[in-house]
Each structure stands twice: as C-alpha cells, then as structure tokens.
Scaffold this motif. Sequence first.
Motif, PDB file in Angstrom:
ATOM      1  N   GLN A  21       0.833  -1.200   0.000  1.00  0.00           N
ATOM      2  CA  GLN A  21       0.000   0.000   0.000  1.00  0.00           C
ATOM      3  C   GLN A  21       0.871   1.255   0.000  1.00  0.00           C
ATOM      4  N   VAL A  22       1.925   1.245   0.821  1.00  0.00           N
ATOM      5  CA  VAL A  22       2.828   2.389   0.892  1.00  0.00           C
ATOM      6  C   VAL A  22       3.518   2.603  -0.455  1.00  0.00           C
ATOM      7  N   ALA A  23       3.981   1.507  -1.071  1.00  0.00           N
ATOM      8  CA  ALA A  23       4.670   1.626  -2.359  1.00  0.00           C
ATOM      9  C   ALA A  23       3.747   2.170  -3.435  1.00  0.00           C
ATOM     10  N   ALA A  24       2.502   1.688  -3.451  1.00  0.00           N
ATOM     11  CA  ALA A  24       1.539   2.156  -4.443  1.00  0.00           C
ATOM     12  C   ALA A  24       1.225   3.630  -4.244  1.00  0.00           C
ATOM     13  N   LEU A  25       1.013   4.033  -2.991  1.00  0.00           N
ATOM     14  CA  LEU A  25       0.694   5.420  -2.698  1.00  0.00           C
ATOM     15  C   LEU A  25       1.883   6.334  -3.001  1.00  0.00           C
ATOM     16  N   THR A  26       3.088   5.855  -2.756  1.00  0.00           N
ATOM     17  CA  THR A  26       4.290   6.628  -3.081  1.00  0.00           C
ATOM     18  C   THR A  26       4.374   6.901  -4.569  1.00  0.00           C
ATOM     19  N   SER A  27       4.089   5.885  -5.374  1.00  0.00           N
ATOM     20  CA  SER A  27       4.100   6.046  -6.833  1.00  0.00           C
ATOM     21  C   SER A  27       3.022   7.025  -7.279  1.00  0.00           C
ATOM     22  N   ALA A  28       1.823   6.883  -6.697  1.00  0.00           N
ATOM     23  CA  ALA A  28       0.718   7.777  -7.066  1.00  0.00           C
ATOM     24  C   ALA A  28       1.042   9.220  -6.708  1.00  0.00           C
ATOM     25  N   ASN A  29       1.646   9.439  -5.541  1.00  0.00           N
ATOM     26  CA  ASN A  29       1.993  10.794  -5.127  1.00  0.00           C
ATOM     27  C   ASN A  29       3.092  11.390  -5.995  1.00  0.00           C
ATOM     28  N   ALA A  30       4.036  10.554  -6.419  1.00  0.00           N
ATOM     29  CA  ALA A  30       5.091  11.040  -7.315  1.00  0.00           C
ATOM     30  C   ALA A  30       4.498  11.524  -8.633  1.00  0.00           C
ATOM     31  N   ILE A  31       3.523  10.781  -9.136  1.00  0.00           N
ATOM     32  CA  ILE A  31       2.849  11.173 -10.369  1.00  0.00           C
ATOM     33  C   ILE A  31       2.077  12.472 -10.171  1.00  0.00           C
ATOM     34  N   ALA A  32       1.347  12.566  -9.050  1.00  0.00           N
ATOM     35  CA  ALA A  32       0.558  13.767  -8.780  1.00  0.00           C
ATOM     36  C   ALA A  32       1.456  14.989  -8.625  1.00  0.00           C
ATOM     37  N   ARG A  33       2.580  14.828  -7.970  1.00  0.00           N
ATOM     38  CA  ARG A  33       3.496  15.950  -7.806  1.00  0.00           C
ATOM     39  C   ARG A  33       4.085  16.397  -9.143  1.00  0.00           C
ATOM     40  N   LYS A  34       4.365  15.454 -10.016  1.00  0.00           N
ATOM     41  CA  LYS A  34       4.862  15.810 -11.341  1.00  0.00           C
ATOM     42  C   LYS A  34       3.805  16.589 -12.112  1.00  0.00           C
ATOM     43  N   LEU A  35       2.576  16.181 -12.037  1.00  0.00           N
ATOM     44  CA  LEU A  35       1.497  16.925 -12.677  1.00  0.00           C
ATOM     45  C   LEU A  35       1.377  18.322 -12.077  1.00  0.00           C
ATOM     46  N   HIS A  36       1.519  18.396 -10.768  1.00  0.00           N
ATOM     47  CA  HIS A  36       1.374  19.685 -10.090  1.00  0.00           C
ATOM     48  C   HIS A  36       2.484  20.651 -10.492  1.00  0.00           C
ATOM     49  N   TYR A  44       1.418  22.387  -3.523  1.00  0.00           N
ATOM     50  CA  TYR A  44       0.937  21.005  -3.588  1.00  0.00           C
ATOM     51  C   TYR A  44       0.507  20.511  -2.208  1.00  0.00           C
ATOM     52  N   SER A  45      -0.599  19.775  -2.193  1.00  0.00           N
ATOM     53  CA  SER A  45      -1.045  19.049  -1.003  1.00  0.00           C
ATOM     54  C   SER A  45      -1.816  17.832  -1.495  1.00  0.00           C
ATOM     55  N   ASP A  46      -2.168  16.950  -0.559  1.00  0.00           N
ATOM     56  CA  ASP A  46      -2.940  15.768  -0.948  1.00  0.00           C
ATOM     57  C   ASP A  46      -4.311  16.146  -1.506  1.00  0.00           C
ATOM     58  N   ASP A  47      -4.778  17.362  -1.225  1.00  0.00           N
ATOM     59  CA  ASP A  47      -6.040  17.820  -1.791  1.00  0.00           C
ATOM     60  C   ASP A  47      -5.949  18.056  -3.290  1.00  0.00           C
ATOM     61  N   ASP A  66      -3.280  -2.035 -10.377  1.00  0.00           N
ATOM     62  CA  ASP A  66      -2.906  -0.638 -10.520  1.00  0.00           C
ATOM     63  C   ASP A  66      -3.494   0.186  -9.381  1.00  0.00           C
ATOM     64  N   ILE A  67      -2.953   1.389  -9.233  1.00  0.00           N
ATOM     65  CA  ILE A  67      -3.532   2.367  -8.321  1.00  0.00           C
ATOM     66  C   ILE A  67      -4.016   3.533  -9.165  1.00  0.00           C
ATOM     67  N   ASP A  68      -5.244   3.961  -8.935  1.00  0.00           N
ATOM     68  CA  ASP A  68      -5.864   5.008  -9.740  1.00  0.00           C
ATOM     69  C   ASP A  68      -5.842   6.319  -8.973  1.00  0.00           C
ATOM     70  N   VAL A  69      -5.406   7.385  -9.656  1.00  0.00           N
ATOM     71  CA  VAL A  69      -5.353   8.695  -9.017  1.00  0.00           C
ATOM     72  C   VAL A  69      -6.033   9.725  -9.914  1.00  0.00           C
ATOM     73  N   LEU A  70      -6.943  10.482  -9.326  1.00  0.00           N
ATOM     74  CA  LEU A  70      -7.612  11.584 -10.003  1.00  0.00           C
ATOM     75  C   LEU A  70      -6.888  12.867  -9.607  1.00  0.00           C
ATOM     76  N   TYR A  71      -6.348  13.555 -10.627  1.00  0.00           N
ATOM     77  CA  TYR A  71      -5.635  14.805 -10.364  1.00  0.00           C
ATOM     78  C   TYR A  71      -6.525  15.975 -10.760  1.00  0.00           C
ATOM     79  N   PHE A  72      -6.656  16.947  -9.849  1.00  0.00           N
ATOM     80  CA  PHE A  72      -7.536  18.085 -10.090  1.00  0.00           C
ATOM     81  C   PHE A  72      -6.798  19.175 -10.858  1.00  0.00           C
ATOM     82  N   MET A  73      -7.259  19.414 -12.066  1.00  0.00           N
ATOM     83  CA  MET A  73      -6.639  20.384 -12.969  1.00  0.00           C
ATOM     84  C   MET A  73      -7.198  21.788 -12.728  1.00  0.00           C
TER      85      MET A  73
END
Length: 292
Positions: A21-36, A44-47, A66-73
């Motif tokens: 779970q930690v590894a999946a969330l780490t990957s998802a957060n890395a992707i979200a931060r790159k988008l941000h 940037y925040s988890d919001d 997979d882990i699915d992440v919705l990024y708010f544009m």
Amino acid sequence: MSTASRFDKFLENIKVLPSQQVAALTSANAIARKLHSRYGDTPYSDDSRMIIGSYGKGTAVRPPRDIDVLYFMPYADYSRFDQYRGNGQSALLQEIKRLFQERYPKTKEIGGDGQVVVVDFSTGHTVEVLPGWRATGGGFLVPNTHNGGSWQHVDHNAEIKFVADSDIRSLGNTRNLIMMMKVWQTNCSVPIKSLVLEFRSTSFLSGWEYAKKSTTYYDWMVRDFFGELVGKTNSWHTIPGTNEKKHYGDAWLSKAQSAHGRAIKACEYEAAGKDLEAAYEWRKIFGSQYEF
C-alpha cells in the motif's frame, strides 16, 4: 481446518500488504506531484489529488494491480482544451503523456486509454492517472476520448461511499466478497469488469439473509453470490452519483456457471465434513491463494 479458518486464511493471503500500500501510494503521489509541477497554481497538497479505484474503496487485492489517481486540474486548462476544434480530450491526455515521458523515460509503458494515462513503473507498480475538474453540484468532469471526445461526469466520492456504506451494513462482508470475486476474476480469466463485481456484491448482500454473519457462512455466501450473478446476464446498474448505466454483458456467463457448480459441490463437501475435498473445489475457483 474449518470453513471459517480456511476463508480467514484466504482473506489474509489476498489482502494487500501495508508495504505494498505504501509503495503504491508513493508512486501515485510522485505522479501527482509531477502533474502539479506543470499544472498546479497553488502549493501542492494531498487535496490536489484523490485516490480512486480499488485503493480508494479498500478493495485492492494481492498481487497488487494498478492504483488510480484523479488529479484536479486548474479550470483554465479545461477552457483551453474545451476550445479545441476536435477531441481536446485526446490532446489533454497526449500532453500529460509527454510530460511523464520526460520524467519517467524508463517506465515500461505510457499510454492513453479513453480517460487515463497509464504509467507502468519497472518496480511493478502501475499508476492510472485521470485528469479532472470538480463539477458544480458535485462529482467531477473527466476526459473521454472516444467518439470524437467529450467531457464525462463521474462521481468517485459516491462510488466510494456506495461500497463503504454497504460494508458497514454487512459488518465488513462487502469488501471481503468483492476482493474474493476479484481473485476469481484473475484466477479464472473472467471477462467481467471489477465495477460489475462491486455492484453485484453490494446488491447481493443488501438482500441476503446472512449478510452480517461471520466467515463461517462464507461458503454459502460465495455459492449464493454466483447463483445470483448467473441470473444477471445483460442486466445493468446505475453508476452511483450519475445517470450512467453500466451494462453487465454476458461474456462471463459460462465461467460464472462453472464457479457456481463448483461452489455447490464445495458446500456439499463442507456439510459432510470433507474439508480437503471442499478446499480442492474452492481452489478451482480461487487458485493457490486458497490454502488446503
């Protein structure tokens, strides 16, 4: 081993480990931060993102998918892509795809699939990225590249709540049933959508008389779930929070019928005290994660 102890062990074997779970969330957060770094107009925040799909609903199984992440544009980007003459939704996903190719050149695969960009890490973690905007009145607007492109209204909060509320009513049995059915889906290569399994599990338990019982009743639960599923070919369900209908199809029918027959036989063995024979039948449905 008793029926309950075998199903308890099975659930232990299929639940995602905390480290996964930690590894999946780490990957998802890395992707979200790159988008941000490209689209964010605030710190940037988890919001800035939302974990959706199986991790968001608490129904992820092992081995991890997979882990699915919705990024708010930002809204300005909605206006920019909405003004495209043709399929601005595809242009949006392609722009995001290029962004990830710069940052993650060694990923195994990056591609657009209707609504998402898929980043497949060499570590085995796959992140499906869905860009979207909060919609007035609730839910989100997300891109759909099919049929010339459109903006689709979805409500992942409603989907998550739909499963969570059922899990509360059933004293934890909803998520367990969904997870077991996902293992069947993978083990038997069943061409059925996970969303259909979620809908059918919640609907089934809403009317099953033993919905709040312990794992002692899980042999009956699996048997009766398959029995009901077989009767739902080509049915449909309204996706929570939207007016969209999800049709079930029937490509999975023969495998559901086979699983139902095996579950009936397994229940007969359970009742006769033939634990090994019962476990052997369950293993045909669920694979090696169901132990003798």
